[in-house]
Design a protein around this motif. Structure first.
Motif, short mmCIF file in Angstrom:
data_model
loop_
_atom_site.label_atom_id
_atom_site.label_comp_id
_atom_site.label_asym_id
_atom_site.label_seq_id
_atom_site.Cartn_x
_atom_site.Cartn_y
_atom_site.Cartn_z
N PRO A 1 0.81 -1.23 0.00
CA PRO A 1 0.00 0.00 0.00
C PRO A 1 0.84 1.27 0.00
CG PRO A 1 -0.88 -1.59 1.56
CD PRO A 1 0.45 -2.10 1.14
N PHE A 2 1.97 1.26 0.73
CA PHE A 2 2.86 2.42 0.76
C PHE A 2 3.47 2.64 -0.62
CE2 PHE A 2 7.16 4.15 1.20
CZ PHE A 2 6.91 5.32 1.93
N LEU A 3 3.96 1.58 -1.23
CA LEU A 3 4.55 1.70 -2.56
C LEU A 3 3.52 2.16 -3.59
CD1 LEU A 3 6.77 -1.54 -2.68
CD2 LEU A 3 7.55 0.82 -2.39
N ASN A 4 2.32 1.63 -3.50
CA ASN A 4 1.28 1.98 -4.46
C ASN A 4 0.90 3.45 -4.37
OD1 ASN A 4 -0.65 1.45 -6.49
ND2 ASN A 4 -2.25 1.19 -4.95
N LYS A 5 0.93 4.01 -3.15
CA LYS A 5 0.53 5.41 -2.95
C LYS A 5 1.63 6.39 -3.36
CE LYS A 5 -1.41 8.63 0.44
NZ LYS A 5 -2.57 8.97 -0.42
N PHE A 6 2.86 6.11 -2.97
CA PHE A 6 3.93 7.08 -3.15
C PHE A 6 4.91 6.72 -4.28
CE2 PHE A 6 2.68 7.59 1.33
CZ PHE A 6 2.34 8.94 1.32
N PHE A 7 5.04 5.42 -4.56
CA PHE A 7 6.01 4.98 -5.58
C PHE A 7 5.34 3.95 -6.49
CE2 PHE A 7 8.27 6.10 -1.67
CZ PHE A 7 9.13 7.09 -2.14
N PRO A 8 4.32 4.37 -7.24
CA PRO A 8 3.55 3.42 -8.05
C PRO A 8 4.38 2.67 -9.08
CG PRO A 8 3.03 5.71 -8.64
CD PRO A 8 3.84 5.75 -7.39
N ASP A 9 5.43 3.30 -9.60
CA ASP A 9 6.27 2.61 -10.58
C ASP A 9 6.96 1.40 -9.95
OD1 ASP A 9 5.57 4.42 -12.49
OD2 ASP A 9 7.39 5.64 -12.31
N VAL A 10 7.45 1.58 -8.71
CA VAL A 10 8.08 0.46 -8.01
C VAL A 10 7.05 -0.61 -7.69
CG1 VAL A 10 9.40 -0.22 -5.96
CG2 VAL A 10 9.79 2.02 -7.01
N TYR A 11 5.86 -0.18 -7.30
CA TYR A 11 4.79 -1.13 -6.97
C TYR A 11 4.45 -1.99 -8.19
CZ TYR A 11 0.15 -2.96 -5.99
OH TYR A 11 -0.93 -3.79 -5.83
#
Length: 513
Positions: A51-61
């Motif tokens: 959820p953290f990656l999806n919100k702030f770092f969507p490319d990494v997610y």
């Protein structure tokens, strides 16, 4: 002559007891390490939460969730993600220079309090972040808090502790760091079990608790006698020294007069940043740069920052990787106890060297274990459970060696070697170098893992060998030396004595350690 292991034979042995007042002062003061440790532990866990990656770092997610390739070395490589972690340490580096002035003019206690307040505000911002800019702003405030705390806490404890127990008390700061790391690892393991996608907010917001504890501790603490003398409060300094040593005025007179002499000399120095560059301070300045530099090149912060990401990258499931970091965090705490006991018994040098030897062995072992399974392609479908257990065991043994050696001693030794007139400036250099290379390692690790692959562990092992050699030849033993008489160890060292001015009053005997 032995290679570097000399202590002065005629140093003073001040009387003093381990009083309730000094225990309270040193333990409460050392709690400043909690915020540093909590952040070291929390960052890696949060950056592995979907959820953290999806919100702030969507490319990494998307890369992690949707990329079906099996290259485990490069899947998390993203400079924006590492900037989230590393921005704190760059802010701490800059803040440490301002903290030097405040520490010298307003005292160690007020610097600790200010650091706790700023860290609290940064943690609150992170917990409530709605976009990346708010997240980074919070990280920068956290960095300012860490810079102020790491500048003031080691000095505070070194100045309050009696000389024979200075190592043990100072290492409580490192113990607090390891406790902070363990609590962060535990929080990261438990918060994803909370319903919804807000676990990362609880993890980041949890930093407000150690920040509040530091603020409350600082409000209860007395400032150090050294700091009070710098502020012109001689009678208050005498009162505090009498209280923390558990002695009467006559019994503390020798130590007090040495503190007064050091304080008067310090007041004559208007520009400590210029003074510290003079030839006679070359040994201390070298250590203030070399020790924190080498501390970061052990590879330990790679484990602490990115342990969940690292373990996921080598085939662990997300939940299993977080649990493994809880285990390594517990090992970190337990092994720090070895240093608390040994630093004032067997000495700083022996712990540095034994820890370096063990770290070298297990860095190489990790390179072999990971390299044999992943090769240079990073392709593996599943890691056998028994094999993963061996990897975790090697990580734990590496962590334990760091925890009894370079972890605590990297803060202890620089904090005790500078004379009062340049002590705050020296500690600022120590913190700045530490944070600069913490920043570099945090920012570059995932890219290094992607390009060096399993060779990254060999890279760190080579530095461990170099730093151990440096300690063997160039660091004298500082155990049981009064902090105001530390110059004597440099006068008797085979190399550093060439930089020291001649002084007929500072004759000492060579004693091989």
């Amino acid at each position: 002559m032995g290679a570097g292991g000399f202590v002065a034979g005629d140093v003073k042995n001040y009387p003093g007891k381990v009083t309730r007042h000094v225990v309270n002062a040193c333990v409460l003061g050392a709690m400043g390490g909690l915020i540093f440790g909590y952040d070291l532990g929390i960052s890696g866990g949060v950056t592995s939460m979907a959820p953290f990656l999806n919100k702030f770092f969507p490319d990494v997610y998307r890369k992690e969730a949707l990329d079906t390739s099996t290259d485990q070395y490069c899947k998390f490589n993203d400079m924006g993600l590492t900037l989230f972690t590393s921005s704190l340490y760059l802010a701490a580096l800059i803040a440490s220079f301002g903290a030097s002035y405040i520490t010298r003019t307003s005292g160690r206690k007020r610097t600790m309090l200010l650091g706790g307040i700023v860290f609290f505000i940064g943690a609150a911002l992170n917990a409530g972040a709605v976009d990346l800019s708010m997240l980074i702003a919070g990280r920068i405030l956290l960095g300012v808090g860490v810079g102020f705390s790491t500048q003031s806490v080691p000095l505070y404890v070194s100045e309050m502790a009696p000389q024979k127990h200075r190592g043990a008390f100072n290492i409580v700061f490192q113990l607090a760091i390891t406790i902070g790391i363990f609590i962060a690892n535990l929080v990261n393991y438990l918060t994803p079990k909370i319903a919804g996608n807000q676990a990362w907010r609880y993890s980041l917001g949890g930093a407000t608790i150690p920040a509040a504890l530091i603020c409350l501790s600082a409000l209860k603490l007395d400032d150090t006698p050294n700091s009070l003398l710098e502020q012109g409060k001689a009678e208050k300094a005498r009162e505090i020294l009498r209280k923390i040593r558990g002695l009467n005025d006559k019994e503390i007179e020798s130590e007090f007069q040495d503190l007064v002499t050091a304080s008067e000399a310090a007041k004559q120095v208007e520009h400590p940043w210029t003074r510290i560059l003079k030839r006679q301070y070359r040994p201390q300045l070298t250590m203030a740069v070399a020790i924190p530099f080498f501390q970061q090149l052990t590879g330990m912060n790679v484990v602490m920052f990115y342990a969940p990401v690292l373990l996921q990258s080598i085939g662990f499931e997300s939940n299993a990787s977080l649990l493994s970091t809880v285990i390594t965090g517990a090992v970190n705490i337990l092994a720090t106890g070895v240093s608390i006991y040994g630093s004032d018994k067997s000495g700083r040098r022996s712990l540095f060297l034994s820890g370096g030897a063990v770290m070298f062995v297990f860095q190489v072992a990790l390179a072999v274990l990971i390299g044999s399974k992943f090769g240079t392609s990073g392709d593996v479908i599943a890691l056998p459970r028994w094999y993963a257990g061996i990897v975790v065991a090697c990580i734990c043994l590496f962590v334990s060696a760091f925890a009894w050696s370079w972890g605590p001693l990297g803060w202890l030794v620089p904090s005790e070697i500078f004379p009062l007139e340049i002590r705050s400036a020296g500690q600022s250099i120590t913190v700045a170098v530490n944070m600069l290379f913490t920043f570099f390692i945090a920012q570059l690790f995932l890219a290094m893992l992607c390009h060096f692959k399993f060779g990254l562990f060999i890279f760190f092992a080579i530095f461990v060998a170099i730093m151990s050699t440096f300690i063997f030849f160039f660091l004298p033993e500082t155990m049981n030396i009064p902090i105001e008489e530390m110059s004597k160890v440099w006068k008797q060292h085979w190399y550093w004595r060439r930089f020291m001015p001649e002084d007929d009053d500072c004759r000492a005997l060579d004693v091989m350690v």
